[in-house]
Design a protein around this motif. Structure first.
Motif, mmCIF file in Angstrom:
data_model
loop_
_atom_site.group_PDB
_atom_site.id
_atom_site.type_symbol
_atom_site.label_atom_id
_atom_site.label_comp_id
_atom_site.label_asym_id
_atom_site.label_seq_id
_atom_site.Cartn_x
_atom_site.Cartn_y
_atom_site.Cartn_z
ATOM 1 N N ALA A 186 6.903 -45.906 -26.482
ATOM 2 C CA ALA A 186 8.140 -46.394 -26.722
ATOM 3 C C ALA A 186 7.609 -47.970 -26.912
ATOM 4 N N ALA B 82 8.787 -51.917 -28.047
ATOM 5 C CA ALA B 82 9.987 -52.780 -28.382
ATOM 6 C C ALA B 82 9.484 -54.101 -28.433
ATOM 7 N N ASP C 81 11.452 -42.227 -24.322
ATOM 8 C CA ASP C 81 12.389 -43.052 -24.955
ATOM 9 C C ASP C 81 13.598 -43.261 -24.036
ATOM 10 N N ASP C 82 14.001 -42.221 -23.178
ATOM 11 C CA ASP C 82 15.100 -42.481 -22.202
ATOM 12 C C ASP C 82 14.747 -43.738 -21.370
ATOM 13 N N MET D 292 12.849 -46.202 -21.828
ATOM 14 C CA MET D 292 12.977 -47.492 -22.401
ATOM 15 C C MET D 292 14.523 -47.881 -22.903
ATOM 16 N N GLN D 293 15.178 -47.039 -23.042
ATOM 17 C CA GLN D 293 16.654 -47.165 -23.562
ATOM 18 C C GLN D 293 17.570 -47.486 -22.402
ATOM 19 N N ARG D 294 17.295 -46.927 -21.210
ATOM 20 C CA ARG D 294 18.101 -47.381 -20.163
ATOM 21 C C ARG D 294 17.389 -48.595 -19.329
ATOM 22 N N LEU E 241 16.270 -51.365 -21.161
ATOM 23 C CA LEU E 241 16.923 -52.252 -22.214
ATOM 24 C C LEU E 241 18.210 -52.681 -22.038
ATOM 25 N N GLU E 242 19.020 -51.431 -21.808
ATOM 26 C CA GLU E 242 20.607 -51.674 -21.743
ATOM 27 C C GLU E 242 20.682 -52.392 -20.360
ATOM 28 N N THR F 24 14.644 -55.090 -30.715
ATOM 29 C CA THR F 24 14.543 -53.876 -31.757
ATOM 30 C C THR F 24 13.681 -52.828 -30.938
ATOM 31 N N ILE F 25 13.794 -51.511 -30.937
ATOM 32 C CA ILE F 25 12.897 -50.449 -30.530
ATOM 33 C C ILE F 25 12.403 -49.940 -31.699
#
Length: 481
Positions: free
Chosen positions: A229, A231, A302-303, A305-307, A309-310, A322-323
């Motif tokens: 991932a 970003a 991916d999960d 990275m999402q968590r 950055l949130e 941006t990812i």
């Protein structure tokens, strides 16, 4: 060059050809030119000959005949270095020994997580061959399509993955080295644990060919990270990038493989080199971070990275981001980082630096150094970027366009002097990952404590008493009186 020197070169060339053969010895000026100029084309030199051995035994024979003739040997891999470590500075007394023909992969052992490769293997091609076996060699740098693993080891190369995998030194399990007397040190073990006294291979890693010629390397491999991932993040300041890194180390742990910082000028420079490069984020934030996490197996990258950055965006640590949604987008994000370097090169000769400071001081160092350069050289532009995770800053200085060559050289010299003064105040290093070579030798020599000098001199005289291995590189060692 005097008539006597010219005659001497001719005699040396005949002796080299007689001992090694025309297949190994290059003497044509046009054929040698490629080996006698640096990567950026800033420096052009010459040599008695260029030697291109095909085997370790050829290297040993080359060393023995050069020793008999009293010639210095400048080992060369891909010649992509930035500090003139592989360029002769005495054309009438030096030969270049290129390892480019020694490019075999001798063994890849997936069960042992190791490989044995010859010094002339191009880094990217070697990594691709290893990937085909489901394995991964993590060394990654901008020149990986041209640089060779022997040069990477000789300079202890760094790159973008140091924060997770370490410098090249930490990826080497064993070495094969031809010594200055022509003997061969066979230390190509792949053992992880071997505590039988002094670890002799470490003498040659980072020595830039001043103690011997690395001909093969045993390297450490990892499982291939097929989940990645990437970003690109906009931040309010470089200090926020340091805080973000601390948070990422905690939340993403050892799965973080890259964490680069860039200024907004990076986008301008990258577009100058690649006009069609897509920019997926506003280009006017004060600081940017290019972050990558990677792994394999059961980890959901991916999960993660999402968590992550949130959380940091909710807390205001990241302003925008941006990812990459595909490998192509990830590649475009990395092209901003790589294109920035090409854009600088297109603006002409400039001061390139390779600084290391404590991670906690990185932001304040950049601020102080850029301010000092602005005060001393108000018509020049500072470009600071690098590797947050290991405190490595590349602070480059671009003189204005239209200057005469001597004026440009004067700006570059003044910028280096000002920058080194700030580095000294921060107790940093003038070479984080590029080495010393010939370019940084005066600055290295001026800062070398006497105890360090004595130890380096003792090692050099013990292994290379004739001072024939890459003479003039790192230090100007003197013969015993």
């Amino acid at each position: 060059m005097t008539v006597a020197e010219t005659d001497g070169i001719g005699e040396h060339r005949l002796a080299l050809q007689s001992a090694l053969g025309d297949d190994i010895v290059l003497t044509d000026a046009d054929a040698m030119a490629h080996y006698c100029r640096d990567w950026h084309g800033d420096v052009t030199s010459g040599a008695v000959a260029v030697l291109r051995p095909r085997s370790t035994e050829d290297v040993a024979a080359s060393v023995r005949i050069c020793r008999e003739l009293g010639l210095g040997i400048v080992p060369q891999g891909g010649n992509t270095g930035l500090v003139l470590g592989a360029i002769p500075d005495m054309p009438e007394r030096h030969v270049v020994l290129s390892l480019e023909r020694m490019n075999r992969i001798r063994k890849i052992d997936a069960d042992d997580f190791s490989a044995v490769v010859e010094a002339g293997c191009i880094l990217w091609e070697m990594k691709e061959a290893i990937a085909e076996k489901g394995m991964f060699f993590p060394l990654a740098l901008g020149a990986q399509g041209s640089c060779r693993i022997g040069g990477n080891v000789s300079t202890n190369a760094g790159g973008i993955n140091v924060l997770r995998y370490g410098m090249t030194r930490e990826l080497v399990l064993g070495l094969e080295v031809v010594l200055p007397d022509g003997s061969i040190f066979d230390g190509l073990s792949t053992l992880r644990k071997d505590n039988r006294g002094v670890d002799l291979k470490q003498l040659f890693i980072g020595a830039e060919g001043t103690l011997g010629i690395i001909t093969a390397v045993s390297i450490k491999l990892m499982p291939y990270p097929d989940k990645v991932a990437t970003a690109l993040l906009g931040l309010a300041s470089l200090q926020d990038a340091i805080s973000l890194y601390r948070r990422a180390r905690r939340d993403c742990c050892d799965l973080m493989s890259a964490f680069e910082f860039m200024p907004p000028l990076a986008f301008t420079l990258a577009r100058e080199a690649m006009p069609d490069l897509p920019i997926l984020i506003a280009p006017d934030y004060p600081a940017y971070v290019l972050m990558e996490i990677s792994g394999s197996g059961l980890v959901d990258i991916d999960d993660l990275m999402q968590r992550f950055l949130e959380g940091v965006m909710t807390d205001g640590l990241v302003v925008d981001g941006t990812i990459a949604a595909s490998q192509a987008q990830a590649r475009n994000l990395w092209l901003i980082r790589e294109g920035m370097n090409e854009g600088q090169a297109r603006r002409g000769s400039h001061m390139r630096s390779d600084i290391s400071v404590s991670l906690s001081q990185l932001a304040s160092f950049v601020a102080d150094a850029e301010a000092a350069i602005l005060q001393a050289l108000p018509d020049c532009i500072s470009v600071s970027y690098g590797h947050v995770g290991d405190g490595n800053v590349h602070l480059n200085v671009l003189p204005p366009a239209g200057l005469a060559p001597d004026e440009r050289a004067e700006r570059i010299y003044r910028a280096k002097t000002v920058l080194n003064e700030v580095v000294d105040r921060y107790y940093g290093s003038i070479s984080a990952e590029h080495g010393i070579g010939r370019l940084k030798r005066p600055d290295f020599d001026a800062r070398l404590p006497e105890t360090h000098r004595k130890l380096l001199t003792a090692v050099k005289r013990a292994i290379d008493p004739g001072l024939m291995m890459n003479p003039g590189c790192q230090l100007n060692f003197q013969p015993k009186s």
